[in-house]
Design a protein around this motif. Structure first.
Motif, PDB file in Angstrom:
ATOM      1  N   GLY A  57      43.229  47.332  50.467  1.00 61.26           N
ATOM      2  CA  GLY A  57      42.729  47.102  49.110  1.00 61.26           C
ATOM      3  C   GLY A  57      42.175  48.392  48.538  1.00 61.26           C
ATOM      4  N   THR A  62      38.927  55.104  44.393  1.00 63.43           N
ATOM      5  CA  THR A  62      37.529  55.505  44.204  1.00 63.43           C
ATOM      6  C   THR A  62      36.810  55.637  45.556  1.00 63.43           C
ATOM      7  OG1 THR A  62      37.476  54.388  42.072  1.00 63.43           O
ATOM      8  CG2 THR A  62      35.352  54.872  43.080  1.00 63.43           C
ATOM      9  N   PHE A  79      48.718  46.839  47.049  1.00 63.33           N
ATOM     10  CA  PHE A  79      49.998  46.231  46.663  1.00 63.33           C
ATOM     11  C   PHE A  79      50.271  46.197  45.165  1.00 63.33           C
ATOM     12  CE2 PHE A  79      48.904  41.317  46.798  1.00 63.33           C
ATOM     13  CZ  PHE A  79      47.923  41.507  45.840  1.00 63.33           C
ATOM     14  N   ALA A  80      49.293  46.554  44.340  1.00 63.69           N
ATOM     15  CA  ALA A  80      49.507  46.471  42.885  1.00 63.69           C
ATOM     16  C   ALA A  80      50.012  47.824  42.351  1.00 63.69           C
ATOM     17  CB  ALA A  80      48.206  46.069  42.199  1.00 63.69           C
ATOM     18  N   SER A 105      48.358  41.185  53.752  1.00 62.77           N
ATOM     19  CA  SER A 105      48.490  39.942  54.516  1.00 62.77           C
ATOM     20  C   SER A 105      49.769  39.948  55.360  1.00 62.77           C
ATOM     21  CB  SER A 105      48.458  38.728  53.588  1.00 62.77           C
ATOM     22  OG  SER A 105      49.580  38.748  52.741  1.00 62.77           O
ATOM     23  N   ASP A 123      38.762  45.371  51.484  1.00 58.14           N
ATOM     24  CA  ASP A 123      38.154  44.980  50.208  1.00 58.14           C
ATOM     25  C   ASP A 123      39.269  44.463  49.308  1.00 58.14           C
ATOM     26  OD1 ASP A 123      36.556  44.729  47.961  1.00 58.14           O
ATOM     27  OD2 ASP A 123      36.506  46.876  47.519  1.00 58.14           O
ATOM     28  N   VAL A 124      39.789  43.259  49.625  1.00 58.86           N
ATOM     29  CA  VAL A 124      40.958  42.765  48.890  1.00 58.86           C
ATOM     30  C   VAL A 124      40.665  41.620  47.915  1.00 58.86           C
ATOM     31  CG1 VAL A 124      42.655  43.505  50.612  1.00 58.86           C
ATOM     32  CG2 VAL A 124      41.713  41.194  50.734  1.00 58.86           C
ATOM     33  N   GLN A 126      40.532  38.293  48.131  1.00 61.57           N
ATOM     34  CA  GLN A 126      41.532  37.215  48.218  1.00 61.57           C
ATOM     35  C   GLN A 126      40.900  35.981  48.856  1.00 61.57           C
ATOM     36  OE1 GLN A 126      44.612  37.066  47.187  1.00 61.57           O
ATOM     37  NE2 GLN A 126      45.108  39.192  46.704  1.00 61.57           N
TER      38      GLN A 126
HETATM   39  N1  SAM Z   1      38.242  49.132  47.463  1.00 66.79           N
HETATM   40  C1  SAM Z   1      38.358  49.548  46.094  1.00 66.79           C
HETATM   41  C2  SAM Z   1      37.255  50.554  45.809  1.00 66.79           C
HETATM   42  O1  SAM Z   1      36.147  50.368  46.285  1.00 66.79           O
HETATM   43  O2  SAM Z   1      37.539  51.539  45.120  1.00 66.79           O
HETATM   44  C3  SAM Z   1      38.334  48.351  45.153  1.00 66.79           C
HETATM   45  C4  SAM Z   1      39.281  47.276  45.602  1.00 66.79           C
HETATM   46  S1  SAM Z   1      39.541  45.972  44.441  1.00 66.79           S
HETATM   47  C5  SAM Z   1      38.119  45.019  44.538  1.00 66.79           C
HETATM   48  C6  SAM Z   1      40.700  44.988  45.312  1.00 66.79           C
HETATM   49  C7  SAM Z   1      42.076  45.630  45.448  1.00 66.79           C
HETATM   50  O3  SAM Z   1      42.782  44.966  46.472  1.00 66.79           O
HETATM   51  C8  SAM Z   1      42.933  45.512  44.180  1.00 66.79           C
HETATM   52  O4  SAM Z   1      43.397  46.780  43.798  1.00 66.79           O
HETATM   53  C9  SAM Z   1      44.081  44.603  44.597  1.00 66.79           C
HETATM   54  O5  SAM Z   1      45.315  44.943  43.986  1.00 66.79           O
HETATM   55  C10 SAM Z   1      44.120  44.869  46.097  1.00 66.79           C
HETATM   56  N2  SAM Z   1      44.709  43.763  46.882  1.00 66.79           N
HETATM   57  C11 SAM Z   1      44.406  42.440  46.786  1.00 66.79           C
HETATM   58  N3  SAM Z   1      45.130  41.733  47.677  1.00 66.79           N
HETATM   59  C12 SAM Z   1      45.876  42.630  48.354  1.00 66.79           C
HETATM   60  C13 SAM Z   1      46.825  42.511  49.404  1.00 66.79           C
HETATM   61  N4  SAM Z   1      47.126  41.306  49.935  1.00 66.79           N
HETATM   62  N5  SAM Z   1      47.431  43.623  49.851  1.00 66.79           N
HETATM   63  C14 SAM Z   1      47.130  44.845  49.332  1.00 66.79           C
HETATM   64  N6  SAM Z   1      46.242  45.023  48.325  1.00 66.79           N
HETATM   65  C15 SAM Z   1      45.615  43.922  47.852  1.00 66.79           C
END
Ligand code: SAM
Length: 203
Positions: A57, A62, A79-80, A105, A123-124, A126
């Motif tokens: 995530g 950042t 993944f986005a 996942s 930090d995802v 989900q």
């Molecule tokens: N960790 C980042 C930071 O502190 O700068 C912020 C993360 S943000 C809250 C959550 C991120 O997780 C998003 O960019 C989202 O696209 C990604 N994400 C959510 N589910 C995911 C998955 N199954 N696989 C990869 N990325 C995922």
């Protein structure tokens, strides 16, 4: 961790997200980063120069950029497509950051690219956050640490944040992790908690 007075910093090239500089170091803002918030509200895990990290995530890089300032290598999974574009730009300027576009996942997608790590950070945001962490523990060495940043509202809005927090700790313990620390990240992040675990075994 490096602090100047009470201020958490990392030592690396600035200008990633308009972060403030202090005495030549990058200020690591707890309001912008949950990991920084953990270092203000609890103990967390000391980041060291010989550490390999799998970061799930990564978003636009950042927090990843600060982690990369401390450790040997960070494998950063996102993944986005939109945040991935920013992450690629951050990685272009940091030789120890490996961006991986994949679904956390489905760790089998990136298994060939990742080596055994000392720290697994997630930090995802989900619903199945604990299950995703457990699946990725395959990459974590015995005695290594896992940190889950739990967004309670993403898991189940019918439960209180406290219930989600409690259930997640139980889920991680059932997955074989030893929970070392669990703290709320207020006042920096509302309804977010950090859970720090260790994978039992060799130190
Ligand atoms: N960790 C980042 C930071 O502190 O700068 C912020 C993360 S943000 C809250 C959550 C991120 O997780 C998003 O960019 C989202 O696209 C990604 N994400 C959510 N589910 C995911 C998955 N199954 N696989 C990869 N990325 C995922």
């Amino acid at each position: 961790m490096i602090r100047i007075g009470d201020v958490l910093v990392s030592q690396g090239e600035g200008g990633v997200y308009s972060e403030r500089m202090l005495a030549g170091a990058r200020v690591w803002d707890p309001f912008r980063s949950k990991l920084a918030a953990l270092y203000y509200t609890g103990n967390g895990v000391e980041l060291t120069a010989d550490m390999r990290v799998l970061y799930l995530g990564a978003a636009n890089g950042t927090t990843v950029s600060h982690v990369a300032d401390y450790v040997e290598v960070v494998y950063a999974v996102e993944f986005a497509p939109r945040p991935m574009q920013d992450l690629l730009e951050v990685a272009r300027r940091r030789k120890n950051l490996v961006p991986i576009m994949a679904d956390a996942s489905r760790p089998e997608q990136y298994a060939p690219l990742v080596e055994e790590v000392d720290l697994l950070y997630q930090d995802v945001a989900q619903p199945d956050q604990a299950a995703i962490l457990a699946r990725n523990c395959a990459f974590l060495r015995q005695g290594g640490h896992a940190i889950l940043m739990l967004k309670t509202r993403s898991v189940d809005i019918r439960k209180t944040p406290e219930e989600v927090f409690h259930d997640t700790i139980a889920e991680l313990a059932a997955a074989g992790l030893e929970v070392m620390e669990s703290v709320w990240l207020s006042p920096y992040h509302k309804d977010h908690a950090a859970i720090v675990c260790i994978k039992p075994g060799r130190k």
